[in-house]
Enzyme design. Structure first.
Site, PDB file in Angstrom:
ATOM      1  N   GLU A 128      -2.387  -4.110  -2.829  1.00 33.90           N
ATOM      2  CA  GLU A 128      -2.306  -2.662  -3.012  1.00 33.90           C
ATOM      3  C   GLU A 128      -3.553  -1.967  -2.473  1.00 33.90           C
ATOM      4  O   GLU A 128      -3.480  -0.849  -1.971  1.00 33.90           O
ATOM      5  CB  GLU A 128      -2.131  -2.321  -4.504  1.00 33.90           C
ATOM      6  CG  GLU A 128      -0.774  -2.696  -5.070  1.00 33.90           C
ATOM      7  CD  GLU A 128       0.334  -1.811  -4.515  1.00 33.90           C
ATOM      8  OE1 GLU A 128       0.578  -1.882  -3.291  1.00 33.90           O
ATOM      9  OE2 GLU A 128       0.946  -1.073  -5.276  1.00 33.90           O
ATOM     10  N   THR A 181       0.650   8.869   1.200  1.00 28.79           N
ATOM     11  CA  THR A 181      -0.036   8.740  -0.082  1.00 28.79           C
ATOM     12  C   THR A 181      -1.375   9.477  -0.037  1.00 28.79           C
ATOM     13  O   THR A 181      -1.770  10.124  -1.012  1.00 28.79           O
ATOM     14  CB  THR A 181      -0.262   7.246  -0.425  1.00 28.79           C
ATOM     15  OG1 THR A 181       1.003   6.589  -0.321  1.00 28.79           O
ATOM     16  CG2 THR A 181      -0.801   7.047  -1.816  1.00 28.79           C
TER      17      THR A 181
END
Ligand code: ADP
Length: 309
Positions: A128, A181
């Site tokens: 991540e 994002t």
């Protein structure tokens, strides 16, 4: 065991009042990942179907997560990973988390399970970190543990798995637009007013209590977000309308899935979920916006083993 094939689920992070700490695991949306042991040490991504993503292990979240595990558990053999992406990267339902979680789960199985859930979360978080710049766990934790998860603390890592009431369903609608994002992060403010913070932690406590006591009304009342949604909602086409129709359809509550652009609703029962999905889909139908809609029960187990050999 020399090879393993997995279904690795999509996940919904944040859940309104639980920004960066809550997540849930979906049941029927996810990637398929196959891992084979090979004689050559190291990690190789041998194929990716369904998406244009890097094959170099160091640039792919699956490779980075796998390498994080193997740094702590070195082997004189290696692993070949094949990924079939069914979740678009950047859709807000944990595409990168599904690949990272599958890589560490599968390798752990092939090694005879030396690690448990919390360690696997820790390794998958490194994937991540590659995807978003921060080693967050709110998607990898529900992908690995199933059900709902609460990240109580990162240092030390403390993750609580919370069973879902049986009749809870999630609806996810994904508009076919790109919301990076980084852009979704850039609209956030660093400070929260005390009144908003008080409402937010009241709601988060309410959500957790509602899940434990299977109180659907309390879950619904708690799905509020005074902190993030007012800033991010404007980045998602028709966001207010989607929330209004979800409420009219009888959903318990709705909000932004992860950092968007997907929007989710939680519903009691399959019929209510279908009604909610239809009405949310009609909102985008009216403005001719291409989209996908999914209905899923809450996945209690997380990653599923499809085949071993
Ligand atoms: P999501 O919330 O859907 O996971 P992110 O924006 O957090 O979306 O992560 C997607 C990013 O991770 C993209 O930049 C993508 O190129 C990168 N990435 C690297 N490897 C993978 C992978 N195996 N699956 C998905 N995304 C990956």
């Amino acid at each position: 065991m020399n090879q393993i094939k997995l279904f690795s689920p999509a996940t919904i992070a944040n859940l309104c009042c639980g920004f960066d700490v809550m997540g849930l695991c979906l049941d029927n949306i996810g990637d398929e990942v196959e891992i084979h042991k090979s004689e050559t040490p190291g990690v190789r991504i041998v194929s990716i179907a369904g998406a244009d993503l890097p094959l170099e292990a160091e640039k792919n979240v699956a490779g980075v997560a796998a390498l994080a595990l193997l740094r702590e558990w070195p082997t004189d053999f290696g692993f070949e990973i094949s990924i079939t992406k069914k979740i678009k990267a950047g859709s807000g339902i944990g595409s990168s988390a599904a690949s990272a979680a599958a890589a560490v789960f599968g390798i752990n199985e092939l090694l005879g399970r030396p690690y448990e859930g919390l360690d696997l979360i820790r390794f998958a978080m490194q994937g991540e970190k590659l995807a978003s710049g921060s080693a967050h766990a709110d998607n990898v934790a529900p992908a690995l543990l199933g059900a709902f998860t609460l990240i109580r603390s990162y240092d030390p890592l403390d993750v609580i798995r919370i069973d879902s009431p049986e009749d809870l369903y999630a609806v996810v609608i994904h508009p076919d637009i790109e919301l990076r994002t980084a852009d979704a992060r850039s609209v956030l403010k660093q400070n929260v007013s005390l009144p908003n913070a008080i409402e937010q932690w009241g709601n988060l406590g309410g959500l957790v209590a509602g899940l434990y006591t299977k109180d659907y009304g309390l879950i619904g009342r708690s799905l509020q977000d005074k902190v993030i949604e007012p800033l991010r909602g404007i980045l998602i086409p028709g966001f207010d309308k989607l929330k209004t129709v979800a409420q009219q359809a009888g959903a318990l509550g709705s909000g932004i899935s992860g950092s968007g652009p997907s929007v989710f609703a939680l519903c009691k029962g399959a019929a209510s979920a279908q009604q909610t999905a239809d009405m949310m889909s009609a909102v985008y139908g009216q403005i001719s916006l291409k989209h996908d809609v999914w209905i899923s029960s809450i996945n209690p187990k997380g990653i599923k083993i499809l085949e071993t050999n």
